[in-house]
Design a protein around this motif. Structure first.
Motif, PDB file in Angstrom:
ATOM      1  N   GLY A   1       0.810  -1.217   0.000  1.00 16.34           N
ATOM      2  CA  GLY A   1       0.000   0.000   0.000  1.00 16.34           C
ATOM      3  C   GLY A   1       0.838   1.260   0.000  1.00 16.34           C
ATOM      4  O   GLY A   1       0.458   2.271  -0.592  1.00 16.34           O
ATOM      5  N   ILE A   2       1.994   1.203   0.633  1.00 17.02           N
ATOM      6  CA  ILE A   2       2.886   2.367   0.629  1.00 17.02           C
ATOM      7  C   ILE A   2       3.426   2.594  -0.784  1.00 17.02           C
ATOM      8  O   ILE A   2       3.495   3.719  -1.262  1.00 17.02           O
ATOM      9  N   VAL A   3       3.784   1.504  -1.463  1.00 17.56           N
ATOM     10  CA  VAL A   3       4.233   1.622  -2.857  1.00 17.56           C
ATOM     11  C   VAL A   3       3.105   2.198  -3.706  1.00 17.56           C
ATOM     12  O   VAL A   3       3.326   3.099  -4.527  1.00 17.56           O
ATOM     13  N   LEU A   4       1.900   1.710  -3.494  1.00 19.58           N
ATOM     14  CA  LEU A   4       0.745   2.219  -4.230  1.00 19.58           C
ATOM     15  C   LEU A   4       0.561   3.714  -3.983  1.00 19.58           C
ATOM     16  O   LEU A   4       0.341   4.487  -4.925  1.00 19.58           O
ATOM     17  N   GLN A   5       0.664   4.146  -2.723  1.00 21.45           N
ATOM     18  CA  GLN A   5       0.530   5.571  -2.420  1.00 21.45           C
ATOM     19  C   GLN A   5       1.604   6.389  -3.121  1.00 21.45           C
ATOM     20  O   GLN A   5       1.339   7.470  -3.644  1.00 21.45           O
ATOM     21  N   PHE A   6       2.833   5.870  -3.140  1.00 17.19           N
ATOM     22  CA  PHE A   6       3.918   6.564  -3.833  1.00 17.19           C
ATOM     23  C   PHE A   6       3.568   6.737  -5.311  1.00 17.19           C
ATOM     24  O   PHE A   6       3.722   7.822  -5.882  1.00 17.19           O
ATOM     25  N   LEU A   7       3.083   5.676  -5.952  1.00 17.30           N
ATOM     26  CA  LEU A   7       2.726   5.755  -7.368  1.00 17.30           C
ATOM     27  C   LEU A   7       1.603   6.754  -7.618  1.00 17.30           C
ATOM     28  O   LEU A   7       1.603   7.463  -8.627  1.00 17.30           O
ATOM     29  N   LEU A   8       0.655   6.810  -6.695  1.00 15.13           N
ATOM     30  CA  LEU A   8      -0.476   7.733  -6.857  1.00 15.13           C
ATOM     31  C   LEU A   8      -0.069   9.199  -6.717  1.00 15.13           C
ATOM     32  O   LEU A   8      -0.818  10.087  -7.119  1.00 15.13           O
ATOM     33  N   HIS A   9       1.100   9.452  -6.155  1.00 13.91           N
ATOM     34  CA  HIS A   9       1.574  10.831  -6.019  1.00 13.91           C
ATOM     35  C   HIS A   9       2.444  11.265  -7.194  1.00 13.91           C
ATOM     36  O   HIS A   9       2.929  12.388  -7.212  1.00 13.91           O
TER      37      HIS A   9
ATOM     38  N   SER B   1      -3.415   4.420   7.556  1.00 11.22           N
ATOM     39  CA  SER B   1      -4.704   5.066   7.267  1.00 11.22           C
ATOM     40  C   SER B   1      -5.701   4.088   6.653  1.00 11.22           C
ATOM     41  O   SER B   1      -6.907   4.208   6.880  1.00 11.22           O
ATOM     42  N   MET B   2      -5.206   3.129   5.897  1.00 15.74           N
ATOM     43  CA  MET B   2      -6.083   2.085   5.361  1.00 15.74           C
ATOM     44  C   MET B   2      -6.726   1.315   6.518  1.00 15.74           C
ATOM     45  O   MET B   2      -7.936   1.066   6.523  1.00 15.74           O
ATOM     46  N   PHE B   3      -5.920   0.949   7.513  1.00 12.37           N
ATOM     47  CA  PHE B   3      -6.423   0.231   8.686  1.00 12.37           C
ATOM     48  C   PHE B   3      -7.458   1.083   9.433  1.00 12.37           C
ATOM     49  O   PHE B   3      -8.511   0.582   9.848  1.00 12.37           O
ATOM     50  N   GLY B   4      -7.171   2.369   9.608  1.00 10.82           N
ATOM     51  CA  GLY B   4      -8.112   3.247  10.289  1.00 10.82           C
ATOM     52  C   GLY B   4      -9.445   3.340   9.573  1.00 10.82           C
ATOM     53  O   GLY B   4     -10.511   3.324  10.197  1.00 10.82           O
ATOM     54  N   ALA B   5      -9.393   3.423   8.245  1.00  7.69           N
ATOM     55  CA  ALA B   5     -10.633   3.484   7.457  1.00  7.69           C
ATOM     56  C   ALA B   5     -11.410   2.178   7.585  1.00  7.69           C
ATOM     57  O   ALA B   5     -12.643   2.187   7.730  1.00  7.69           O
ATOM     58  N   GLN B   6     -10.710   1.051   7.533  1.00 14.37           N
ATOM     59  CA  GLN B   6     -11.372  -0.243   7.693  1.00 14.37           C
ATOM     60  C   GLN B   6     -12.059  -0.348   9.059  1.00 14.37           C
ATOM     61  O   GLN B   6     -13.176  -0.850   9.162  1.00 14.37           O
ATOM     62  N   ALA B   7     -11.392   0.136  10.097  1.00 13.93           N
ATOM     63  CA  ALA B   7     -11.973   0.089  11.446  1.00 13.93           C
ATOM     64  C   ALA B   7     -13.234   0.930  11.521  1.00 13.93           C
ATOM     65  O   ALA B   7     -14.249   0.500  12.090  1.00 13.93           O
TER      66      ALA B   7
ATOM     67  N   ALA C   1     -10.303   1.765   0.663  1.00 17.72           N
ATOM     68  CA  ALA C   1      -9.464   1.968   1.851  1.00 17.72           C
ATOM     69  C   ALA C   1      -7.988   2.040   1.504  1.00 17.72           C
ATOM     70  O   ALA C   1      -7.242   2.826   2.094  1.00 17.72           O
ATOM     71  N   GLN C   2      -7.528   1.247   0.540  1.00 21.08           N
ATOM     72  CA  GLN C   2      -6.108   1.232   0.188  1.00 21.08           C
ATOM     73  C   GLN C   2      -5.656   2.506  -0.528  1.00 21.08           C
ATOM     74  O   GLN C   2      -4.464   2.697  -0.756  1.00 21.08           O
ATOM     75  N   LEU C   3      -6.586   3.386  -0.849  1.00 18.85           N
ATOM     76  CA  LEU C   3      -6.247   4.658  -1.494  1.00 18.85           C
ATOM     77  C   LEU C   3      -6.318   5.836  -0.527  1.00 18.85           C
ATOM     78  O   LEU C   3      -6.099   6.980  -0.916  1.00 18.85           O
ATOM     79  N   ILE C   4      -6.621   5.566   0.739  1.00 22.85           N
ATOM     80  CA  ILE C   4      -6.785   6.627   1.731  1.00 22.85           C
ATOM     81  C   ILE C   4      -5.462   6.897   2.438  1.00 22.85           C
ATOM     82  O   ILE C   4      -4.825   5.989   2.947  1.00 22.85           O
ATOM     83  N   THR C   5      -5.072   8.166   2.469  1.00 22.51           N
ATOM     84  CA  THR C   5      -3.815   8.585   3.102  1.00 22.51           C
ATOM     85  C   THR C   5      -4.072   9.097   4.518  1.00 22.51           C
ATOM     86  O   THR C   5      -5.219   9.395   4.878  1.00 22.51           O
TER      87      THR C   5
END
Length: 190
Positions: A114-122, A148-154, A168-172
């Motif tokens: 997910g961190i790699v995904l966030q990097f790519l999205l930026h 933040s993904m975990f927080g959104a899931q909760a 959720a995996q797109l939430i920073t």
């Protein structure tokens, strides 16, 4: 800004915690997200009244630590925000607590993907390709949460969506910090 002991009695399971880290990794996250938030966690109030931060951290996965100790000892600034009054009636804090407890007990691993995904999205050119390709939905990006993904899931387990319409995996951490689900953020000092 408030002393932890002055606001602890107001904290409830499922409230938000954001962190502004003062480590190289924290500065990188904050800079890439144009944010003061480098990390996100949830409050967990146990049966004895102890307050915990439950979060997903690199090299640890999902875990919990006493919030008072984190406020006193971590290099950075913790902030707390309650759920806004207009959402609190429908927010199932028991379901959030169960979600948090199960994640800790299951030793859920951290989501480096997910961190790699966030990097790519930026990255402006790559962002469109990431969305168009559908890779954000790949299991590697959805089964191991970052903070933040975990927080959104909760929160979604408690029937409150902090960032409606976003996976959720797109939430920073910044998305969580700006969510309309929360009241005012309060800086916590020991």
């Amino acid at each position: 800004m408030a002393h932890f002991s002055d606001v602890a009695h107001k904290m409830k399971t499922g409230d938000g915690l954001k962190f502004s880290g003062r480590t190289p990794w924290g500065y990188i996250i904050r800079g890439s997200d144009y944010s003061d938030a480098s990390h996100y966690g949830k409050v967990r109030k146990d049966a004895e009244g102890l307050l915990w931060v439950v979060d997903s951290c690199e090299h640890v996965g999902v875990g919990k630590r006493l919030l008072a100790e984190d406020v006193a000892n971590w290099p950075g600034q913790w902030y707390w925000a309650p759920i806004r009054h207009e959402f609190s009636g429908d927010y199932d804090r028991d379901a959030v607590g169960e979600f948090l407890d199960n994640a800790v007990a299951s030793n859920v691993q951290y989501g480096w993907g997910g961190i790699v995904l966030q990097f790519l999205l930026h990255m402006p050119v790559v962002r469109g390709l990431v969305y168009a390709s559908g890779i954000a939905g790949w299991k590697r990006f959805t089964d191991r949460p970052f903070c933040s993904m975990f927080g959104a899931q909760a929160m979604r387990a408690g029937q409150l969506d902090p960032v409606p319409g976003r996976a959720a995996q797109l939430i920073t951490p910044q998305d969580m910090a700006q969510s309309m689900a929360f009241g005012e953020w309060v800086a916590l000092v020991p």
